[in-house]
Design a protein around this motif. Structure first.
Motif, PDB file in Angstrom:
ATOM      1  N   ILE A   5       0.839  -1.192   0.000  1.00  0.00           N
ATOM      2  CA  ILE A   5       0.000   0.000   0.000  1.00  0.00           C
ATOM      3  C   ILE A   5       0.880   1.252   0.000  1.00  0.00           C
ATOM      4  O   ILE A   5       1.906   1.310   0.673  1.00  0.00           O
ATOM      5  CB  ILE A   5      -0.951   0.039   1.221  1.00  0.00           C
ATOM      6  N   ILE A   6       0.447   2.266  -0.751  1.00  0.00           N
ATOM      7  CA  ILE A   6       1.220   3.498  -0.886  1.00  0.00           C
ATOM      8  C   ILE A   6       1.135   4.358   0.372  1.00  0.00           C
ATOM      9  O   ILE A   6       2.004   5.198   0.619  1.00  0.00           O
ATOM     10  CB  ILE A   6       0.741   4.294  -2.117  1.00  0.00           C
ATOM     11  N   SER A   7       0.116   4.144   1.192  1.00  0.00           N
ATOM     12  CA  SER A   7       0.012   4.935   2.422  1.00  0.00           C
ATOM     13  C   SER A   7       1.258   4.773   3.288  1.00  0.00           C
ATOM     14  O   SER A   7       1.660   5.716   3.986  1.00  0.00           O
ATOM     15  CB  SER A   7      -1.240   4.547   3.208  1.00  0.00           C
ATOM     16  N   LYS A   8       1.887   3.598   3.227  1.00  0.00           N
ATOM     17  CA  LYS A   8       3.125   3.395   3.989  1.00  0.00           C
ATOM     18  C   LYS A   8       4.211   4.347   3.503  1.00  0.00           C
ATOM     19  O   LYS A   8       5.005   4.857   4.300  1.00  0.00           O
ATOM     20  CB  LYS A   8       3.607   1.947   3.860  1.00  0.00           C
ATOM     21  N   TYR A   9       4.275   4.601   2.198  1.00  0.00           N
ATOM     22  CA  TYR A   9       5.260   5.525   1.640  1.00  0.00           C
ATOM     23  C   TYR A   9       5.054   6.933   2.200  1.00  0.00           C
ATOM     24  O   TYR A   9       6.002   7.614   2.610  1.00  0.00           O
ATOM     25  CB  TYR A   9       5.140   5.589   0.118  1.00  0.00           C
ATOM     26  N   TRP A  10       3.784   7.378   2.187  1.00  0.00           N
ATOM     27  CA  TRP A  10       3.465   8.722   2.671  1.00  0.00           C
ATOM     28  C   TRP A  10       3.849   8.876   4.139  1.00  0.00           C
ATOM     29  O   TRP A  10       4.432   9.888   4.542  1.00  0.00           O
ATOM     30  CB  TRP A  10       1.974   9.009   2.505  1.00  0.00           C
ATOM     31  N   PHE A  11       3.518   7.858   4.949  1.00  0.00           N
ATOM     32  CA  PHE A  11       3.813   7.945   6.378  1.00  0.00           C
ATOM     33  C   PHE A  11       5.321   7.930   6.639  1.00  0.00           C
ATOM     34  O   PHE A  11       5.809   8.663   7.503  1.00  0.00           O
ATOM     35  CB  PHE A  11       3.134   6.805   7.135  1.00  0.00           C
ATOM     36  N   LYS A  12       6.061   7.116   5.890  1.00  0.00           N
ATOM     37  CA  LYS A  12       7.510   7.084   6.091  1.00  0.00           C
ATOM     38  C   LYS A  12       8.139   8.417   5.703  1.00  0.00           C
ATOM     39  O   LYS A  12       9.035   8.924   6.393  1.00  0.00           O
ATOM     40  CB  LYS A  12       8.123   5.943   5.280  1.00  0.00           C
ATOM     41  N   ALA A  13       7.658   8.998   4.616  1.00  0.00           N
ATOM     42  CA  ALA A  13       8.168  10.317   4.222  1.00  0.00           C
ATOM     43  C   ALA A  13       7.825  11.361   5.281  1.00  0.00           C
ATOM     44  O   ALA A  13       8.653  12.224   5.613  1.00  0.00           O
ATOM     45  CB  ALA A  13       7.582  10.720   2.868  1.00  0.00           C
ATOM     46  N   ALA A  14       6.610  11.289   5.835  1.00  0.00           N
ATOM     47  CA  ALA A  14       6.201  12.229   6.893  1.00  0.00           C
ATOM     48  C   ALA A  14       7.140  12.136   8.086  1.00  0.00           C
ATOM     49  O   ALA A  14       7.539  13.155   8.663  1.00  0.00           O
ATOM     50  CB  ALA A  14       4.767  11.937   7.320  1.00  0.00           C
ATOM     51  N   LEU A  15       7.517  10.920   8.463  1.00  0.00           N
ATOM     52  CA  LEU A  15       8.418  10.725   9.602  1.00  0.00           C
ATOM     53  C   LEU A  15       9.801  11.297   9.312  1.00  0.00           C
ATOM     54  O   LEU A  15      10.430  11.914  10.177  1.00  0.00           O
ATOM     55  CB  LEU A  15       8.518   9.235   9.932  1.00  0.00           C
ATOM     56  N   ILE A  16      10.284  11.086   8.081  1.00  0.00           N
ATOM     57  CA  ILE A  16      11.588  11.635   7.701  1.00  0.00           C
ATOM     58  C   ILE A  16      11.575  13.155   7.785  1.00  0.00           C
ATOM     59  O   ILE A  16      12.490  13.780   8.343  1.00  0.00           O
ATOM     60  CB  ILE A  16      11.963  11.182   6.269  1.00  0.00           C
ATOM     61  N   PHE A  17      10.525  13.768   7.251  1.00  0.00           N
ATOM     62  CA  PHE A  17      10.453  15.226   7.255  1.00  0.00           C
ATOM     63  C   PHE A  17      10.247  15.784   8.662  1.00  0.00           C
ATOM     64  O   PHE A  17      10.701  16.887   8.972  1.00  0.00           O
ATOM     65  CB  PHE A  17       9.341  15.697   6.325  1.00  0.00           C
ATOM     66  N   SER A  18       9.578  15.019   9.513  1.00  0.00           N
ATOM     67  CA  SER A  18       9.429  15.422  10.912  1.00  0.00           C
ATOM     68  C   SER A  18      10.801  15.528  11.579  1.00  0.00           C
ATOM     69  O   SER A  18      11.094  16.505  12.283  1.00  0.00           O
ATOM     70  CB  SER A  18       8.550  14.417  11.662  1.00  0.00           C
ATOM     71  N   VAL A  19      11.644  14.530  11.337  1.00  0.00           N
ATOM     72  CA  VAL A  19      12.997  14.545  11.903  1.00  0.00           C
ATOM     73  C   VAL A  19      13.818  15.672  11.285  1.00  0.00           C
ATOM     74  O   VAL A  19      14.538  16.394  11.984  1.00  0.00           O
ATOM     75  CB  VAL A  19      13.679  13.178  11.686  1.00  0.00           C
ATOM     76  N   LEU A  20      13.703  15.836   9.953  1.00  0.00           N
ATOM     77  CA  LEU A  20      14.464  16.892   9.282  1.00  0.00           C
ATOM     78  C   LEU A  20      14.110  18.279   9.825  1.00  0.00           C
ATOM     79  O   LEU A  20      14.978  19.143   9.956  1.00  0.00           O
ATOM     80  CB  LEU A  20      14.203  16.853   7.773  1.00  0.00           C
ATOM     81  N   SER A  21      12.834  18.490  10.139  1.00  0.00           N
ATOM     82  CA  SER A  21      12.404  19.808  10.618  1.00  0.00           C
ATOM     83  C   SER A  21      13.114  20.205  11.904  1.00  0.00           C
ATOM     84  O   SER A  21      13.349  21.392  12.158  1.00  0.00           O
ATOM     85  CB  SER A  21      10.886  19.834  10.833  1.00  0.00           C
TER      86      SER A  21
END
Length: 409
Positions: free
Chosen positions: A135-151
């Protein structure tokens, strides 16, 4: 301890009401004397609490609920404690910032918030890997987590600047916009898209879903420079930034087209008010992406980011118009909240307040650009802040208990 999703979501909407309360105080302070209140201190409390106590809290809860669709309940009890830890940090910032601004107590709670976001990211990533469904939703959530850390690196940069008393406004603004970009356009947006994708996955082909994801994901990092075109950047970076802005708009067009083609299937059994919440969120995102594309003209970017009302209006367009309206619509659609007639009236008033707020901020920004004074604009903005507060008050008192809950842990 029972972990009713209704209760955690309700806490989120109560936190949004508290953030709106601080917004009213800030608007009042612009016009009238409140000698016991420091405007900048309350502004820090407002922004930090809105980020952590409202959006981050509600996204953590909804993503926690997402995992229950795919994983056994006994593996997910840890998220209750992460949600509680995030709330402790959020309320700590809410109470300490108005009192001391950036002081030892507020910094401790701010640091706790970052630590919790790291722990949540690590645990959620690992649990996503346990889901064997494609499922692509896993991709979106993983990207969200990466950007959360980057912020969070924006926070470190700001801390370094303040600790060393660096008086360079460009570095301060660049660090601030870095944090805001990867929160708004990264963590917030990608997490919401993960929730949306989970709902539309059966109606949109896997290949189209994947294409849309990569258009947004690859564009997110270079899109940061849309907020920093006033810096001396190389030509090749500028070209990449223009491509990133175009890619995000193209991805959004693809998504809208897919949803419109399947609108009967996707929107059945959804109330009229919930449909309007999604429609208005989509309209706000469309405006945001068009403005973003227009900002690739350096002169316009310098002009826009040089006027505070324009910046505030742009940020509120994303925070309230896109993210908050989507979350509210998603919670109603999924029956994570069920609202009475009073609650629905509150939602309508809140929506009206958001629209009026954006219109007034736009007018104020244009007047500043043209050196025109608009009488009573701040009084009108205060009135609109009160309207949004009143709408949220009705919403909070009009939320009914539901049976949609998570298992006990």
């Amino acid at each position: 301890m029972g972990s009713s999703l209704y209760k955690w979501v309700s806490v989120g909407f109560f936190n949004l009401l508290l953030a709106a309360t601080l917004g009213c105080i800030l608007r009042y302070k612009i016009l009238y004397s409140l000698p016991l209140i420091d405007q900048s201190f309350v502004l820090h409390a407002h922004s930090h609490f809105a980020f952590s106590g409202w959006v981050t809290h509600i996204l953590m809860v909804l993503m926690w609920g997402y995992l229950y669709k795919y994983l056994p309940a006994h593996l997910l009890g840890k998220y209750k404690w992460l949600v509680i830890a995030n709330l402790v940090a959020a309320y700590g910032m809410l109470l300490s910032f108005p009192w001391e601004g950036y002081g030892i107590v507020s910094i401790i709670f701010s640091s706790l918030s970052i630590v919790v976001s790291y722990v949540f990211a690590i645990n959620f990533w690992k649990d996503l890997d346990k889901i064997k469904v494609k499922i692509i939703s896993k991709y979106w959530f993983k990207a969200a987590l990466i950007f959360s850390v980057l912020s969070s690196f924006g926070v470190y940069s700001l801390s370094y600047i303040m600790a060393n008393n660096i008086q360079h406004p460009d570095w301060f603004l660049a660090s601030t916009y870095y944090f805001l970009h990867f929160q708004y356009n990264g963590w917030f947006f990608f997490a919401c898209m993960g929730l949306l994708n989970e709902h539309i996955k059966s109606a949109v082909s896997f290949s189209v879903q994947k294409q849309i994801f990569w258009l947004f994901a690859l564009a997110c990092v270079p899109a940061y420079f849309l907020s920093a075109l006033w810096l001396p950047i190389p030509t090749w970076i500028y070209i990449v930034v223009v491509m990133a802005a175009a890619a995000e708009l193209l991805g959004w067009i693809f998504l809208l087209r897919s949803i419109i083609l399947k609108k009967k299937e996707l929107l059945k059994h959804i109330s009229i008010q919930t449909k309007w919440l999604f429609i208005l969120s989509a309209v706000a995102l469309s405006i945001k992406l068009l403005l973003q594309l227009g900002s690739v003209i350096p002169a316009l970017s310098k002009l826009a980011f040089g006027f505070r009302p324009v910046v505030i209006g742009y940020l509120h367009l994303m925070f309230l118009g896109v993210i908050t309206l989507f979350i509210l619509g998603f919670c109603k659609m999924s029956e994570f909240i069920v609202t009475s007639k009073k609650g629905n009236t509150g939602i309508t008033i809140f929506i009206a307040g958001i629209i009026l707020n954006e219109m007034l901020l736009m007018i104020q920004g244009l007047s500043y650009m043209n050196y025109i004074t608009i009488l009573y604009i701040n009084e009108m903005l205060l009135a609109v802040a009160v309207v949004m507060f009143f709408g949220l008050l009705l919403l909070n008192t009009g939320i009914r208990k539901t049976s949609n809950s998570l298992p006990d842990n």
